[in-house]
Scaffold this motif. Structure first.
Motif, PDB file in Angstrom:
ATOM      1  N   ALA A  32      16.774 -12.006 -13.651  1.00 48.43           N
ATOM      2  CA  ALA A  32      18.079 -11.366 -13.493  1.00 48.43           C
ATOM      3  C   ALA A  32      18.598 -10.815 -14.816  1.00 48.43           C
ATOM      4  CB  ALA A  32      19.072 -12.364 -12.903  1.00 48.43           C
ATOM      5  N   PHE A  33      18.548 -11.657 -15.846  1.00 44.59           N
ATOM      6  CA  PHE A  33      19.061 -11.193 -17.136  1.00 44.59           C
ATOM      7  C   PHE A  33      18.255 -10.018 -17.693  1.00 44.59           C
ATOM      8  CE2 PHE A  33      18.429 -11.504 -21.755  1.00 44.59           C
ATOM      9  CZ  PHE A  33      19.658 -10.996 -22.153  1.00 44.59           C
ATOM     10  N   PRO A  34      16.920 -10.136 -17.761  1.00 44.66           N
ATOM     11  CA  PRO A  34      16.162  -8.969 -18.269  1.00 44.66           C
ATOM     12  C   PRO A  34      16.368  -7.721 -17.434  1.00 44.66           C
ATOM     13  CG  PRO A  34      14.753 -10.901 -18.233  1.00 44.66           C
ATOM     14  CD  PRO A  34      16.017 -11.276 -17.526  1.00 44.66           C
ATOM     15  N   LEU A  35      16.457  -7.904 -16.101  1.00 41.63           N
ATOM     16  CA  LEU A  35      16.659  -6.736 -15.242  1.00 41.63           C
ATOM     17  C   LEU A  35      17.973  -6.048 -15.574  1.00 41.63           C
ATOM     18  CD1 LEU A  35      15.639  -7.472 -11.551  1.00 41.63           C
ATOM     19  CD2 LEU A  35      14.809  -5.690 -13.063  1.00 41.63           C
ATOM     20  N   GLY A  36      19.037  -6.846 -15.620  1.00 35.60           N
ATOM     21  CA  GLY A  36      20.349  -6.297 -15.910  1.00 35.60           C
ATOM     22  C   GLY A  36      20.372  -5.653 -17.287  1.00 35.60           C
ATOM     23  N   SER A 255      13.261   1.843 -20.888  1.00 31.71           N
ATOM     24  CA  SER A 255      13.887   1.080 -19.814  1.00 31.71           C
ATOM     25  C   SER A 255      14.153   1.973 -18.618  1.00 31.71           C
ATOM     26  CB  SER A 255      15.192   0.454 -20.299  1.00 31.71           C
ATOM     27  OG  SER A 255      14.918  -0.390 -21.389  1.00 31.71           O
ATOM     28  N   ALA A 256      14.639   3.186 -18.901  1.00 30.86           N
ATOM     29  CA  ALA A 256      14.906   4.123 -17.806  1.00 30.86           C
ATOM     30  C   ALA A 256      13.617   4.426 -17.059  1.00 30.86           C
ATOM     31  CB  ALA A 256      15.515   5.410 -18.361  1.00 30.86           C
ATOM     32  N   LEU A 257      12.549   4.661 -17.827  1.00 35.61           N
ATOM     33  CA  LEU A 257      11.238   4.950 -17.227  1.00 35.61           C
ATOM     34  C   LEU A 257      10.779   3.787 -16.347  1.00 35.61           C
ATOM     35  CD1 LEU A 257       9.078   7.107 -17.294  1.00 35.61           C
ATOM     36  CD2 LEU A 257       7.998   5.897 -19.170  1.00 35.61           C
ATOM     37  N   ALA A 258      10.918   2.576 -16.860  1.00 35.16           N
ATOM     38  CA  ALA A 258      10.488   1.401 -16.106  1.00 35.16           C
ATOM     39  C   ALA A 258      11.275   1.275 -14.805  1.00 35.16           C
ATOM     40  CB  ALA A 258      10.663   0.142 -16.954  1.00 35.16           C
ATOM     41  N   TRP A 259      12.579   1.582 -14.889  1.00 40.04           N
ATOM     42  CA  TRP A 259      13.395   1.474 -13.673  1.00 40.04           C
ATOM     43  C   TRP A 259      12.995   2.503 -12.634  1.00 40.04           C
ATOM     44  CZ3 TRP A 259      16.783  -1.455 -11.075  1.00 40.04           C
ATOM     45  CH2 TRP A 259      17.169  -2.630 -11.709  1.00 40.04           C
ATOM     46  N   ILE A 260      12.760   3.732 -13.086  1.00 40.56           N
ATOM     47  CA  ILE A 260      12.320   4.767 -12.151  1.00 40.56           C
ATOM     48  C   ILE A 260      11.019   4.335 -11.490  1.00 40.56           C
ATOM     49  CG2 ILE A 260      11.463   7.125 -11.990  1.00 40.56           C
ATOM     50  CD1 ILE A 260      13.399   7.863 -14.208  1.00 40.56           C
ATOM     51  N   TYR A 261      10.123   3.808 -12.314  1.00 42.43           N
ATOM     52  CA  TYR A 261       8.838   3.339 -11.824  1.00 42.43           C
ATOM     53  C   TYR A 261       9.011   2.253 -10.759  1.00 42.43           C
ATOM     54  CZ  TYR A 261       4.019   1.706 -12.178  1.00 42.43           C
ATOM     55  OH  TYR A 261       2.736   1.348 -11.914  1.00 42.43           O
TER      56      TYR A 261
ATOM     57  N   GLN B 153       6.646  -4.635 -16.548  1.00 41.82           N
ATOM     58  CA  GLN B 153       7.068  -3.653 -17.546  1.00 41.82           C
ATOM     59  C   GLN B 153       8.571  -3.418 -17.533  1.00 41.82           C
ATOM     60  OE1 GLN B 153       4.516  -3.285 -15.462  1.00 41.82           O
ATOM     61  NE2 GLN B 153       2.956  -3.650 -17.002  1.00 41.82           N
ATOM     62  N   VAL B 154       9.196  -3.652 -16.360  1.00 39.02           N
ATOM     63  CA  VAL B 154      10.639  -3.412 -16.283  1.00 39.02           C
ATOM     64  C   VAL B 154      11.388  -4.414 -17.151  1.00 39.02           C
ATOM     65  CG1 VAL B 154      12.602  -3.237 -14.726  1.00 39.02           C
ATOM     66  CG2 VAL B 154      10.363  -2.497 -13.957  1.00 39.02           C
ATOM     67  N   ILE B 155      10.867  -5.636 -17.209  1.00 39.36           N
ATOM     68  CA  ILE B 155      11.639  -6.677 -17.873  1.00 39.36           C
ATOM     69  C   ILE B 155      11.079  -7.042 -19.247  1.00 39.36           C
ATOM     70  CG2 ILE B 155      12.524  -7.733 -15.765  1.00 39.36           C
ATOM     71  CD1 ILE B 155      10.197  -9.761 -16.073  1.00 39.36           C
ATOM     72  N   ILE B 156      10.012  -6.348 -19.654  1.00 33.73           N
ATOM     73  CA  ILE B 156       9.336  -6.805 -20.876  1.00 33.73           C
ATOM     74  C   ILE B 156      10.194  -6.584 -22.124  1.00 33.73           C
ATOM     75  CG2 ILE B 156       8.024  -4.703 -21.424  1.00 33.73           C
ATOM     76  CD1 ILE B 156       6.510  -8.155 -21.448  1.00 33.73           C
ATOM     77  N   LEU B 157      10.873  -5.420 -22.199  1.00 36.32           N
ATOM     78  CA  LEU B 157      11.646  -5.137 -23.421  1.00 36.32           C
ATOM     79  C   LEU B 157      12.793  -6.121 -23.618  1.00 36.32           C
ATOM     80  CD1 LEU B 157      11.674  -1.238 -23.389  1.00 36.32           C
ATOM     81  CD2 LEU B 157      10.337  -2.754 -24.841  1.00 36.32           C
ATOM     82  N   PRO B 158      13.619  -6.354 -22.574  1.00 32.52           N
ATOM     83  CA  PRO B 158      14.678  -7.352 -22.772  1.00 32.52           C
ATOM     84  C   PRO B 158      14.127  -8.724 -23.117  1.00 32.52           C
ATOM     85  CG  PRO B 158      15.071  -6.093 -20.783  1.00 32.52           C
ATOM     86  CD  PRO B 158      13.733  -5.698 -21.274  1.00 32.52           C
ATOM     87  N   MET B 159      12.949  -9.046 -22.564  1.00 30.32           N
ATOM     88  CA  MET B 159      12.394 -10.360 -22.886  1.00 30.32           C
ATOM     89  C   MET B 159      11.993 -10.435 -24.349  1.00 30.32           C
ATOM     90  SD  MET B 159      10.324 -11.712 -19.605  1.00 30.32           S
ATOM     91  CE  MET B 159       9.903 -13.259 -20.341  1.00 30.32           C
TER      92      MET B 159
END
Lengths: 286, 324
Positions: A32-36, A255-261, B153-159
């Motif tokens: 949740a935290f990394p996603l947000g 991050s934007a790219l990852a979200w689109i993906y 990959q979506v969560i890797i950077l914040p981690m």
């Protein structure tokens, strides 16, 4: 009485809390935290300063940049998609076929089972990429009968020619991805009771009919599971071209790219599920 | 299988009957009473399986052969399968380049700990989802499935940012921490496997425990967890092997730190081997052989485990009731 009941229920909930607490904490920390946070970063220009990170809000700039600014995203995504669309059915059909074969009773099947589980150990690794680089991914007979050339002639200049060739060149690799899928199908095949096969046999059904009328319908939940597993596996495979785009360079942009993906994957999976459910319903009602 | 021959009452002459019977036994031997019993079908199965096994095994065999070929054999196009002598020099080079003992130690340590943590934490969550009543259960199941399909990959950077803040970036512990909570590589899948297993167990078990007045936590550890051996085996093997082979998380979390797992060390080795050999003419073939040796060394431990565990493994997969 009712108070006692209430207390019992609360205590049961409290007991359940002990079981789910680790996962829930993990979810908050590692999901949740990394996603947000990555959503937050995708809306900001992130600059790395010696004192830390600085965030400047800039709205959906990165999203529009990726989606409409250049074709780099589509250039990487579309061929990859086409490859997945070719590879997934191949993997599913192949692993179903092998699982049914392995399920037959014949001497030496244990040896073959061991062989077909080997990919589970190999596929996830760097070794696999090594094999591809060595050119071990091609099938000899494709070159011998120059099937590739026929295909190129047949497909002409359509955008499918390249992905089809890519998949053919890595065909062994595609088969190598089937380890877990074979396993799931084998486990699934065990859930069909012997008696339904026996009664079909007594009724004089041919094995062909038995496959379509008994085996395949009973396997359909496993086919769905394997579809989802395969697609997720392909999409999250760390060496796929889209993911290579996501590196640690520009935090906001990536991050934007990852979200689109991610949204693309979610859409793709829901389309598959819808199609599958519809097909299944049609097959049932017939 | 005794099939009732309805045509029996109109018995044909004895001689004809014997001939017919003979013909039928012959046909059964070749084609089988049912299609999947006959000789032809057996030959077909063996043929398919042997061909596909060959496709599967070919790269592995090539790896094993190339690994022990000396320079002369490697450059000789007539030598494909059988080398003139068994040469262990490449293995030695690969051993040194991989810093084998250190990396092996790291890999074994991390993979084992992660597997144990996964079994414990995913088992708890799987059991709760299968057998317990609590608020937001549906929501949690939904979140679990979301977790499964979210690419790392979506969560890797914040981690990475989080780990840097915590001072864990570059620390081997960063690879273990998520598994303690049932996350990390394919953690969601493991929860699902446990959930499936526990749903197939008889309900009477809990009722007996409730009458005895045991707490559900104690009951889980004393009764349910020991019952879950098939699921434990499957999850721990998967978790071990996948952690072993993973290079993505180590590359992201460990960066350039000197102590890394074997698989990651292997992907680094590329450059170091090339520099070790220099720019000789034959270098390319040699690099290939050394890389093959490195692959072999990196895969050897999980392969050994697999060969010892595979018998129980296949059985266990069948008994986990992976999906029902």
């Amino acid at each position: 009485m009712s108070r006692f009941k209430l207390k019992a229920r609360t205590s049961r909930h409290l007991e359940a809390l002990v079981f789910i607490a680790p996962w829930v904490i993990g979810f908050l920390l590692f999901m949740a935290f990394p996603l947000g946070f990555s959503l937050y970063m995708s809306l900001h220009k992130v600059t790395v300063l010696p004192t830390g990170l600085k965030y400047d809000y800039q709205g959906l700039k990165y999203f529009t940049e990726i989606l409409f600014g250049s074709s780099a995203f589509y250039d990487n995504l579309l061929p990859f998609f086409q490859e997945i669309i070719i590879m997934v059915p191949v993997i599913i059909v192949f692993s179903l076929f092998i699982a049914i074969m392995l399920n037959q009773d014949f001497p030496g099947r244990l040896v073959f089972r061991v062989v077909f589980f080997l990919p589970i150990i190999f596929t996830s690794g760097y070794v696999l990429t090594e094999f591809v680089n060595q050119g071990e991914g091609t099938l000899g007979f494709l070159e011998r009968f120059s099937i590739g050339e026929y295909l190129i002639q047949f497909l002409g200049d359509s955008s499918w020619a390249k992905p089809v060739m890519d998949v053919l060149n890595r065909f062994v690799l595609v088969l190598w991805y089937s380890g877990v899928q074979i396993l799931i199908f084998l486990a699934g095949r065990q859930t069909i009771s012997k008696s339904s096969y026996e009664s079909a046999r007594i009724d004089g059904a041919s094995p062909w009919e038995v496959f379509w009328k008994i085996t395949l319908p009973a396997m359909s939940p496993f086919i769905l599971l394997n579809l989802i597993y395969t697609v997720v596996d392909m999409f999250t495979f760390p060496y796929n071209p889209v993911i290579e785009l996501i590196n640690t360079g520009n935090y906001g942009y990536n991050s934007a790219l990852a979200w689109i993906y991610f949204v693309v994957i979610a859409l793709f999976l829901s389309v598959i599920m819808l199609l599958f459910l519809r097909l299944n319903r049609q097959a049932r009602s017939r | 299988m005794g099939k009732i021959n309805i045509a029996k009452f109109k018995a044909p002459p004895l001689k004809k009957r014997i001939m017919q019977n003979g013909l039928q036994t012959f046909r059964y031997a070749i084609l089988g009473r049912e299609v999947n019993r006959g000789l032809l079908f057996k030959i077909f199965i063996y043929w398919i399986l042997i061909v596909t096994s060959y496709i599967y095994l070919n790269p592995i065999l090539k790896m094993l052969v190339k690994m022990v070929m000396n320079e002369k054999d490697l450059n000789d196009p007539t030598v494909t399968w059988i080398p003139h002598e068994i040469y262990l020099g490449h293995l030695k080079t690969a051993w040194a380049a991989l810093q084998y003992l250190e990396s092996l130690f790291v890999s074994i340590g991390i993979s084992t700990i992660v597997a144990v943590f996964h079994v414990i934490s995913c088992g708890l969550m799987g059991y709760a989802l299968a057998r317990m009543q609590f608020p937001f259960k549906k929501l949690l199941t939904f979140l679990l499935i979301m977790t499964f399909i979210i690419p790392p990959q979506v969560i890797i950077l914040p981690m990475i940012i989080m780990y840097t803040k915590l001072g864990l970036q570059g620390n081997l512990f960063s690879l273990i921490l998520p598994s303690l909570f049932g996350f990390g590589i394919k953690g969601a899948l493991f929860v699902i496997i446990f959930r499936q297993f526990y749903t197939t167990q008889p309900k009477e078990l809990e009722e007996a425990a409730k009458i005895d007045g045991a707490s559900s936590f104690k009951f889980y550890w004393k009764v349910m967890f020991p019952l879950a051996k098939p699921a434990i085996l499957v999850v721990s093997l998967f978790s071990f092997v996948w952690t072993w082979n993973d290079t993505y998380y180590p590359r992201m979390f460990l960066g350039q730190s000197p102590l890394v797992p074997l698989a990651t060390q292997m992907s680094r080795v590329d450059a170091s081997i090339t520099s070790m050999i220099g720019n000789e003419e034959t270098a390319l073939v040699l690099v290939e052989a050394i890389k093959m040796s490195a692959s072999f060394l990196a895969l050897l431990p999980p392969l050994l485990i697999f060969f010892f565990a595979q018998r129980y493994f296949v059985e266990s997969v069948e008994r986990t009731g992976l999906v029902e």
